[in-house]
Design a protein around this motif. Structure first.
Motif, PDB file in Angstrom:
ATOM      1  N   LEU A  32      33.730  42.298 -34.768  1.00 22.20           N
ATOM      2  CA  LEU A  32      33.499  42.528 -33.336  1.00 22.20           C
ATOM      3  C   LEU A  32      34.057  43.869 -32.877  1.00 22.20           C
ATOM      4  N   SER A  33      33.596  44.346 -31.752  1.00 20.96           N
ATOM      5  CA  SER A  33      34.214  45.508 -31.110  1.00 20.96           C
ATOM      6  C   SER A  33      35.684  45.161 -30.854  1.00 20.96           C
ATOM      7  N   ALA A  34      36.556  46.108 -31.116  1.00 20.44           N
ATOM      8  CA  ALA A  34      38.017  45.934 -30.931  1.00 20.44           C
ATOM      9  C   ALA A  34      38.639  44.960 -31.930  1.00 20.44           C
ATOM     10  N   GLY A  36      39.385  45.912 -34.953  1.00 22.52           N
ATOM     11  CA  GLY A  36      40.298  46.740 -35.758  1.00 22.52           C
ATOM     12  C   GLY A  36      39.616  47.479 -36.901  1.00 22.52           C
ATOM     13  N   LYS A  37      38.290  47.458 -36.910  1.00 23.91           N
ATOM     14  CA  LYS A  37      37.542  48.113 -38.001  1.00 23.91           C
ATOM     15  C   LYS A  37      37.919  49.580 -38.178  1.00 23.91           C
ATOM     16  N   SER A  38      37.834  50.338 -37.087  1.00 25.53           N
ATOM     17  CA  SER A  38      38.059  51.794 -37.187  1.00 25.53           C
ATOM     18  C   SER A  38      39.496  52.103 -37.587  1.00 25.53           C
ATOM     19  N   ILE A  63      28.823  57.983 -35.759  1.00 26.40           N
ATOM     20  CA  ILE A  63      27.468  58.173 -36.302  1.00 26.40           C
ATOM     21  C   ILE A  63      26.421  58.179 -35.181  1.00 26.40           C
ATOM     22  N   ARG A  64      26.749  57.480 -34.098  1.00 28.25           N
ATOM     23  CA  ARG A  64      25.822  57.441 -32.975  1.00 28.25           C
ATOM     24  C   ARG A  64      25.850  58.733 -32.143  1.00 28.25           C
ATOM     25  N   PHE A  65      26.742  59.672 -32.474  1.00 34.62           N
ATOM     26  CA  PHE A  65      26.722  60.993 -31.836  1.00 34.62           C
ATOM     27  C   PHE A  65      25.710  61.907 -32.528  1.00 34.62           C
ATOM     28  N   ASP A  77      17.093  48.191 -32.956  1.00 33.61           N
ATOM     29  CA  ASP A  77      17.846  49.443 -33.146  1.00 33.61           C
ATOM     30  C   ASP A  77      19.074  49.220 -34.036  1.00 33.61           C
ATOM     31  N   ARG A  78      19.717  48.065 -33.881  1.00 32.86           N
ATOM     32  CA  ARG A  78      20.879  47.792 -34.740  1.00 32.86           C
ATOM     33  C   ARG A  78      20.426  47.642 -36.190  1.00 32.86           C
ATOM     34  N   ASN A  79      19.259  47.009 -36.409  1.00 37.94           N
ATOM     35  CA  ASN A  79      18.716  46.877 -37.774  1.00 37.94           C
ATOM     36  C   ASN A  79      18.525  48.261 -38.379  1.00 37.94           C
ATOM     37  N   GLU A  80      17.936  49.165 -37.599  1.00 40.96           N
ATOM     38  CA  GLU A  80      17.659  50.521 -38.096  1.00 40.96           C
ATOM     39  C   GLU A  80      18.964  51.302 -38.299  1.00 40.96           C
ATOM     40  N   ASN A  81      19.909  51.097 -37.388  1.00 35.38           N
ATOM     41  CA  ASN A  81      21.228  51.730 -37.503  1.00 35.38           C
ATOM     42  C   ASN A  81      21.851  51.373 -38.863  1.00 35.38           C
ATOM     43  N   ILE A  82      21.877  50.089 -39.169  1.00 37.51           N
ATOM     44  CA  ILE A  82      22.520  49.633 -40.405  1.00 37.51           C
ATOM     45  C   ILE A  82      21.709  50.043 -41.632  1.00 37.51           C
ATOM     46  N   PHE A 103      31.209  49.308 -39.142  1.00 39.77           N
ATOM     47  CA  PHE A 103      30.155  49.048 -38.149  1.00 39.77           C
ATOM     48  C   PHE A 103      30.198  47.584 -37.760  1.00 39.77           C
ATOM     49  N   ILE A 104      29.886  47.295 -36.516  1.00 36.96           N
ATOM     50  CA  ILE A 104      29.843  45.881 -36.112  1.00 36.96           C
ATOM     51  C   ILE A 104      28.916  45.146 -37.066  1.00 36.96           C
ATOM     52  N   SER A 105      27.787  45.754 -37.358  1.00 40.58           N
ATOM     53  CA  SER A 105      26.776  45.170 -38.270  1.00 40.58           C
ATOM     54  C   SER A 105      26.677  43.662 -38.071  1.00 40.58           C
ATOM     55  N   PRO A 106      26.165  43.256 -36.908  1.00 42.13           N
ATOM     56  CA  PRO A 106      26.245  41.838 -36.527  1.00 42.13           C
ATOM     57  C   PRO A 106      25.302  40.897 -37.265  1.00 42.13           C
ATOM     58  N   PRO A 142      40.249  48.180 -25.748  1.00 40.16           N
ATOM     59  CA  PRO A 142      40.761  49.541 -25.565  1.00 40.16           C
ATOM     60  C   PRO A 142      39.801  50.473 -24.825  1.00 40.16           C
ATOM     61  N   LYS A 143      38.501  50.174 -24.923  1.00 42.21           N
ATOM     62  CA  LYS A 143      37.519  51.053 -24.259  1.00 42.21           C
ATOM     63  C   LYS A 143      36.947  50.411 -22.989  1.00 42.21           C
ATOM     64  N   GLU A 144      37.540  49.259 -22.620  1.00 41.64           N
ATOM     65  CA  GLU A 144      37.094  48.498 -21.432  1.00 41.64           C
ATOM     66  C   GLU A 144      35.614  48.132 -21.497  1.00 41.64           C
ATOM     67  N   LYS A 155      24.666  45.846 -21.191  1.00 37.47           N
ATOM     68  CA  LYS A 155      23.801  44.733 -21.643  1.00 37.47           C
ATOM     69  C   LYS A 155      23.945  44.580 -23.159  1.00 37.47           C
ATOM     70  N   ASP A 156      23.503  43.459 -23.668  1.00 36.80           N
ATOM     71  CA  ASP A 156      23.462  43.212 -25.133  1.00 36.80           C
ATOM     72  C   ASP A 156      24.790  43.559 -25.798  1.00 36.80           C
ATOM     73  N   PHE A 157      25.885  43.098 -25.245  1.00 35.03           N
ATOM     74  CA  PHE A 157      27.178  43.422 -25.841  1.00 35.03           C
ATOM     75  C   PHE A 157      27.570  42.336 -26.844  1.00 35.03           C
TER      76      PHE A 157
HETATM   77  S1  PPS Z   1      26.008  47.940 -34.614  1.00 33.58           S
HETATM   78  O1  PPS Z   1      25.930  46.643 -33.928  1.00 33.58           O
HETATM   79  O2  PPS Z   1      26.556  47.803 -35.972  1.00 33.58           O
HETATM   80  O3  PPS Z   1      24.714  48.621 -34.611  1.00 33.58           O
HETATM   81  O4  PPS Z   1      27.050  48.793 -33.750  1.00 33.58           O
HETATM   82  P1  PPS Z   1      27.862  50.105 -34.199  1.00 33.58           P
HETATM   83  O5  PPS Z   1      26.935  51.163 -34.680  1.00 33.58           O
HETATM   84  O6  PPS Z   1      28.991  49.713 -35.062  1.00 33.58           O
HETATM   85  O7  PPS Z   1      28.419  50.645 -32.804  1.00 33.58           O
HETATM   86  C1  PPS Z   1      29.414  49.905 -32.128  1.00 33.58           C
HETATM   87  C2  PPS Z   1      30.134  50.774 -31.093  1.00 33.58           C
HETATM   88  O8  PPS Z   1      29.270  51.086 -30.022  1.00 33.58           O
HETATM   89  C3  PPS Z   1      29.928  50.896 -28.764  1.00 33.58           C
HETATM   90  N1  PPS Z   1      29.033  50.028 -27.982  1.00 33.58           N
HETATM   91  C4  PPS Z   1      28.673  48.754 -28.231  1.00 33.58           C
HETATM   92  N2  PPS Z   1      29.067  47.835 -29.150  1.00 33.58           N
HETATM   93  C5  PPS Z   1      28.461  46.608 -29.117  1.00 33.58           C
HETATM   94  N3  PPS Z   1      27.516  46.235 -28.231  1.00 33.58           N
HETATM   95  C6  PPS Z   1      27.108  47.125 -27.289  1.00 33.58           C
HETATM   96  N4  PPS Z   1      26.163  46.778 -26.419  1.00 33.58           N
HETATM   97  C7  PPS Z   1      27.687  48.429 -27.263  1.00 33.58           C
HETATM   98  N5  PPS Z   1      27.509  49.534 -26.481  1.00 33.58           N
HETATM   99  C8  PPS Z   1      28.328  50.482 -26.927  1.00 33.58           C
HETATM  100  C9  PPS Z   1      31.311  50.397 -29.041  1.00 33.58           C
HETATM  101  O9  PPS Z   1      32.201  51.478 -28.821  1.00 33.58           O
HETATM  102  C10 PPS Z   1      31.299  50.005 -30.510  1.00 33.58           C
HETATM  103  O10 PPS Z   1      32.442  50.461 -31.220  1.00 33.58           O
HETATM  104  P2  PPS Z   1      33.609  49.465 -31.722  1.00 33.58           P
HETATM  105  O11 PPS Z   1      34.484  50.367 -32.544  1.00 33.58           O
HETATM  106  O12 PPS Z   1      32.982  48.366 -32.524  1.00 33.58           O
HETATM  107  O13 PPS Z   1      34.272  48.989 -30.468  1.00 33.58           O
END
Ligand code: PPS
Length: 199
Positions: A32-34, A36-38, A63-65, A77-82, A103-106, A142-144, A155-157
């Motif tokens: 999940l986001s936060a 501790g992956k990074s 990588i998204r930059f 988009d997440r499928n293509e990202n991974i 990567f979250i790679s859900p 950490p990033k609120e 959306k889609d979090f």
């Molecule tokens: S994924 O699901 O694998 O394609 O995501 P990833 O490329 O790892 O990118 C995750 C980081 O993008 C920010 N972010 C979001 N995360 C999840 N859901 C939504 N909607 C979203 N929007 C922006 C966020 O900073 C994620 O970083 P981490 O380090 O996981 O918090």
């Protein structure tokens, strides 16, 4: 769709390993986001570099930059990202580097495809589940982002309004609410020793 393209044979992986005296692999951190992956990825990268092992971190936000700046957070988009990251990680691993992908790679299917891609190339792929209860991740925030997701601004979090399919049988399962970053990184190092990537 690319047509009329030809694969050029190159020095093969085994030759490169013997010339460089180092094996490559991909360490794939999912969570999940936060979760501790990074942080773990950064610590691991540094520890490997200090050991003289070539290592390189590929990270979701970064990588998204660039490479994946055209992608958002829909399932497609997440499928293509991974898919793209898996291809890039494979190239790093094939070059005898430890690719650390955070990567979250859900989606399980995407992670399985990444594993297959490596397997087909004879490369080790280590799936590491960075596990934490969502309440803990949301509390860290950490990033609120969780706050914004709860408010409907994002959306889609993942974990709130988009799925996270936890690995059922990861190579390494880490609980970042129970162990320190250093302990988590050390578990991965011990695994790499077993694979003889690290002596
Ligand atoms: S994924 O699901 O694998 O394609 O995501 P990833 O490329 O790892 O990118 C995750 C980081 O993008 C920010 N972010 C979001 N995360 C999840 N859901 C939504 N909607 C979203 N929007 C922006 C966020 O900073 C994620 O970083 P981490 O380090 O996981 O918090």
């Amino acid at each position: 769709m690319s047509t009329n393209v030809t694969w050029h044979a190159n020095i093969n992986y085994d030759e490169r390993v013997s010339l460089r005296n180092q094996k490559g692999c991909t360490v794939w951190l999912t969570g999940l986001s936060a979760s501790g992956k990074s942080t773990i990825a950064c610590t691991l990268e540094k520890l490997l570099l200090l050991e003289g092992i070539s290592a390189y971190r590929l990270d979701g936000d970064n990588i998204r930059f660039g490479l994946n700046k055209d992608l958002g957070f829909t399932e497609e988009d997440r499928n293509e990202n991974i898919r793209r990251i898996a291809e890039v990680a494979k190239l790093f691993a094939d070059s005898c580097t430890v690719a650390i992908a955070a990567f979250i790679s859900p989606y399980k299917a995407d992670r399985e495809k990444a594993r297959e891609l490596h397997k087909d190339a004879g490369l080790d792929f280590i799936e590491v589940f960075i596990d934490v209860p969502i309440e803990v991740a949301e509390n860290r925030d950490p990033k609120e982002l969780y706050k914004k997701a709860r408010a409907g601004i994002i959306k889609d979090f993942t974990g709130i309004s988009a799925p996270y399919e936890a690995p059922e049988n990861p190579d390494i399962h880490l609980r970042t609410d129970k162990e320190t970053v250093e302990q988590c990184a050390d578990h991965i190092l011990q695994f790499l020793k077993k694979l003889e990537i690290l002596q």
